[in-house]
Design a protein around this motif. Structure first.
Motif, mmCIF file in Angstrom:
data_model
loop_
_atom_site.group_PDB
_atom_site.id
_atom_site.type_symbol
_atom_site.label_atom_id
_atom_site.label_comp_id
_atom_site.label_asym_id
_atom_site.label_seq_id
_atom_site.Cartn_x
_atom_site.Cartn_y
_atom_site.Cartn_z
ATOM 1 N N GLN A 131 -0.051 -9.796 -10.856
ATOM 2 C CA GLN A 131 -0.726 -9.667 -12.252
ATOM 3 C C GLN A 131 0.476 -10.443 -13.138
ATOM 4 O O GLN A 131 -0.018 -11.356 -13.952
ATOM 5 C CB GLN A 131 -0.521 -8.369 -12.718
ATOM 6 C CG GLN A 131 -1.076 -7.838 -14.002
ATOM 7 C CD GLN A 131 -0.020 -8.128 -15.250
ATOM 8 O OE1 GLN A 131 -0.463 -8.837 -16.174
ATOM 9 N NE2 GLN A 131 1.223 -7.545 -15.064
ATOM 10 N N GLY A 132 1.605 -10.337 -12.787
ATOM 11 C CA GLY A 132 2.627 -11.211 -13.723
ATOM 12 C C GLY A 132 2.621 -12.348 -13.268
ATOM 13 O O GLY A 132 2.511 -13.106 -12.249
ATOM 14 N N GLY A 148 7.716 -6.173 -2.263
ATOM 15 C CA GLY A 148 6.860 -5.853 -3.302
ATOM 16 C C GLY A 148 6.475 -4.411 -4.036
ATOM 17 O O GLY A 148 6.380 -3.720 -2.795
ATOM 18 N N GLY A 149 5.866 -4.230 -4.677
ATOM 19 C CA GLY A 149 5.373 -3.017 -5.197
ATOM 20 C C GLY A 149 4.356 -2.935 -6.495
ATOM 21 O O GLY A 149 4.369 -3.920 -7.074
ATOM 22 N N ARG A 172 -5.740 -11.326 -12.254
ATOM 23 C CA ARG A 172 -4.502 -11.380 -11.291
ATOM 24 C C ARG A 172 -4.894 -12.453 -10.413
ATOM 25 O O ARG A 172 -5.800 -13.117 -10.475
ATOM 26 C CB ARG A 172 -4.743 -10.119 -10.243
ATOM 27 C CG ARG A 172 -4.814 -8.678 -10.845
ATOM 28 C CD ARG A 172 -4.617 -7.595 -9.768
ATOM 29 N NE ARG A 172 -3.505 -7.631 -9.042
ATOM 30 C CZ ARG A 172 -2.426 -7.181 -9.358
ATOM 31 N NH1 ARG A 172 -2.261 -6.183 -10.361
ATOM 32 N NH2 ARG A 172 -1.265 -7.078 -8.213
ATOM 33 N N ASP A 226 3.019 -1.478 -10.086
ATOM 34 C CA ASP A 226 3.722 -1.278 -11.246
ATOM 35 C C ASP A 226 4.325 0.149 -11.271
ATOM 36 O O ASP A 226 5.411 0.279 -11.698
ATOM 37 C CB ASP A 226 2.757 -1.332 -12.663
ATOM 38 C CG ASP A 226 2.185 -2.739 -12.825
ATOM 39 O OD1 ASP A 226 2.714 -3.730 -12.010
ATOM 40 O OD2 ASP A 226 1.500 -2.901 -13.874
ATOM 41 N N TYR A 255 9.990 -7.498 -16.623
ATOM 42 C CA TYR A 255 8.672 -7.838 -15.987
ATOM 43 C C TYR A 255 7.646 -6.975 -16.969
ATOM 44 O O TYR A 255 8.079 -5.643 -17.374
ATOM 45 C CB TYR A 255 8.308 -7.302 -14.559
ATOM 46 C CG TYR A 255 6.921 -7.049 -14.129
ATOM 47 C CD1 TYR A 255 6.106 -7.898 -14.286
ATOM 48 C CD2 TYR A 255 6.657 -5.652 -13.714
ATOM 49 C CE1 TYR A 255 4.714 -7.512 -14.206
ATOM 50 C CE2 TYR A 255 5.217 -5.490 -13.355
ATOM 51 C CZ TYR A 255 4.446 -6.466 -13.571
ATOM 52 O OH TYR A 255 2.838 -6.169 -13.123
ATOM 53 N N GLN A 295 10.323 -9.994 -9.310
ATOM 54 C CA GLN A 295 10.427 -9.768 -10.695
ATOM 55 C C GLN A 295 11.791 -8.840 -11.145
ATOM 56 O O GLN A 295 12.265 -9.291 -12.020
ATOM 57 C CB GLN A 295 9.255 -9.178 -11.030
ATOM 58 C CG GLN A 295 7.788 -9.708 -10.844
ATOM 59 C CD GLN A 295 6.321 -9.209 -10.807
ATOM 60 O OE1 GLN A 295 6.561 -7.956 -10.695
ATOM 61 N NE2 GLN A 295 5.304 -9.927 -10.872
ATOM 62 N N HIS A 352 2.901 -12.231 0.095
ATOM 63 C CA HIS A 352 2.866 -11.166 0.830
ATOM 64 C C HIS A 352 2.529 -11.342 2.319
ATOM 65 O O HIS A 352 2.233 -12.435 2.675
ATOM 66 C CB HIS A 352 1.958 -9.800 0.106
ATOM 67 C CG HIS A 352 2.342 -9.180 -0.738
ATOM 68 N ND1 HIS A 352 3.540 -8.367 -0.918
ATOM 69 C CD2 HIS A 352 2.150 -9.590 -2.178
ATOM 70 C CE1 HIS A 352 3.847 -8.177 -2.108
ATOM 71 N NE2 HIS A 352 2.824 -8.577 -3.092
ATOM 72 N N CYS A 367 7.415 -10.730 -4.654
ATOM 73 C CA CYS A 367 6.528 -10.233 -5.706
ATOM 74 C C CYS A 367 7.073 -9.279 -6.604
ATOM 75 O O CYS A 367 8.109 -9.421 -7.342
ATOM 76 C CB CYS A 367 5.530 -9.625 -5.024
ATOM 77 S SG CYS A 367 4.250 -9.745 -6.177
ATOM 78 N N GLY A 368 7.003 -7.911 -6.540
ATOM 79 C CA GLY A 368 7.766 -6.833 -7.588
ATOM 80 C C GLY A 368 9.337 -7.180 -7.416
ATOM 81 O O GLY A 368 9.999 -6.720 -8.253
ATOM 82 N N GLN A 376 7.556 0.183 -9.536
ATOM 83 C CA GLN A 376 8.532 -0.726 -10.259
ATOM 84 C C GLN A 376 9.080 0.001 -11.171
ATOM 85 O O GLN A 376 10.559 -0.365 -11.495
ATOM 86 C CB GLN A 376 7.763 -2.100 -10.858
ATOM 87 C CG GLN A 376 7.601 -3.000 -9.348
ATOM 88 C CD GLN A 376 6.966 -4.355 -10.119
ATOM 89 O OE1 GLN A 376 5.653 -4.215 -10.152
ATOM 90 N NE2 GLN A 376 7.617 -5.298 -10.407
ATOM 91 N N ASN A 427 -0.740 -11.966 -4.366
ATOM 92 C CA ASN A 427 -1.553 -10.795 -5.202
ATOM 93 C C ASN A 427 -0.711 -10.383 -6.322
ATOM 94 O O ASN A 427 0.082 -9.648 -6.027
ATOM 95 C CB ASN A 427 -2.129 -9.787 -4.439
ATOM 96 C CG ASN A 427 -2.931 -8.867 -5.007
ATOM 97 O OD1 ASN A 427 -3.084 -8.777 -6.326
ATOM 98 N ND2 ASN A 427 -3.559 -7.918 -4.409
HETATM 99 N N1 GLN Z 1 3.325 -5.101 -9.936
HETATM 100 C C1 GLN Z 1 3.533 -6.605 -9.664
HETATM 101 C C2 GLN Z 1 2.483 -7.613 -10.272
HETATM 102 O O1 GLN Z 1 1.326 -6.962 -10.403
HETATM 103 C C3 GLN Z 1 3.944 -6.825 -8.484
HETATM 104 C C4 GLN Z 1 2.776 -6.997 -7.410
HETATM 105 C C5 GLN Z 1 3.213 -6.996 -6.088
HETATM 106 O O2 GLN Z 1 4.529 -6.726 -5.689
HETATM 107 N N2 GLN Z 1 2.222 -7.213 -5.222
HETATM 108 O O3 GLN Z 1 2.607 -8.533 -10.863
#
Ligand code: GLN
Length: 234
Positions: free
Chosen positions: A153-154, A61-62, A130, A64, A105, A99, A194, A95-96, A67, A151
């Motif tokens: 947002q998307g 994951g990452g 979130r 924004d 995304y 997406q 995560h 996660c990221g 990403q 955790n």
């Molecule tokens: N940036 C993306 C979001 O907030 C993914 C977050 C993540 O990988 N933790 O949805």
């Protein structure tokens, strides 16, 4: 016979929120007990990903910011990644990463970040919110439970060919509405967990290792690997 699995850590230097790298350490830990050697390599910006070189890929994951950078580079790896996935390559995406395997995304600022459309989901933003907290899901196919921490947002909506990794028993999951969490397509496992997910869910780590072994060594006796006992998910 020395079994060996080659792992690509996709963008491991950029997409590694909450120590998602730990998923590779867990794969190594269980693989060693199975008598399997793991070779892992970070495949990042401007580096080639060749489908035939790998048995497992891990995509963390990452935020924004990362990403956006990865979204541009991953378009150069799109064809090989799709080939890898369609050829039953194993992939764990968090996660990221989850997406970016889908169509797009839309980030917290409202910018549309293209994915590679290898899987049929898309991810939209929430209004100043979130989904954060502990989560418990149950896999509808095998009845396994997975515990974790989310955790994001998307909010993600799955496509027709995807099954959820689990049905939400506690927490939010993909979108807080339809009770799905993550996605499974062929040997691709996607999730919002995560933490890292495989440390708390040895059952899933074993499933991924077994899928990779069966694909690479279809004619071998894998009963030793299959007999590995893993701790219960917690
Ligand atoms: N940036 C993306 C979001 O907030 C993914 C977050 C993540 O990988 N933790 O949805």
């Amino acid at each position: 016979m020395q079994y060996e699995l080659n792992v690509a850590h996709l963008y491991g230097d950029l997409m590694n929120t909450y120590g998602d790298l730990g998923n590779i350490l867990v794969l190594k830990y269980y693989a060693q007990q199975m008598g399997v050697k793991i070779n892992s390599k970070v495949v990042s910006l401007d580096e080639d990903f060749k489908a035939e070189d790998y048995d497992i890929a891990v995509f963390g994951g990452g935020q924004d910011f990362e990403q956006v950078i990865v979204s541009k580079d991953i378009q150069t790896k799109k064809d090989e990644l799709i080939k890898y996935i369609e050829n039953d390559g194993c992939l764990l995406a968090i996660c990221g990463g989850f997406q970016l395997l889908g169509h797009y995304y839309i980030d917290a600022k409202g910018d549309k970040i293209p994915g590679i459309g290898a899987l049929d989901h898309y991810t939209e933003p929430q209004d100043n919110n979130r989904f954060i907290g502990n989560i418990l899901i149950k896999n509808p196919e095998n009845g396994e439970e997975y515990h974790g921490f989310e955790n994001h947002q998307g909010v993600t909506h799955l496509g027709k060919d995807e099954k959820p990794l689990g049905i939400v028993e506690k927490g939010y999951g993909n979108n807080g509405q339809d009770h799905t969490e993550g996605a499974v397509y062929k040997n691709v496992y996607c999730t919002y967990f995560h933490g890292p997910i495989l440390a708390r869910n040895g059952n899933l780590a074993k499933n991924i290792l077994m899928a990779a072994l069966k694909r690479k060594y279809p004619d071998q006796d894998l009963s030793k690997a299959a007999s590995l006992k893993v701790p219960a998910s917690y």
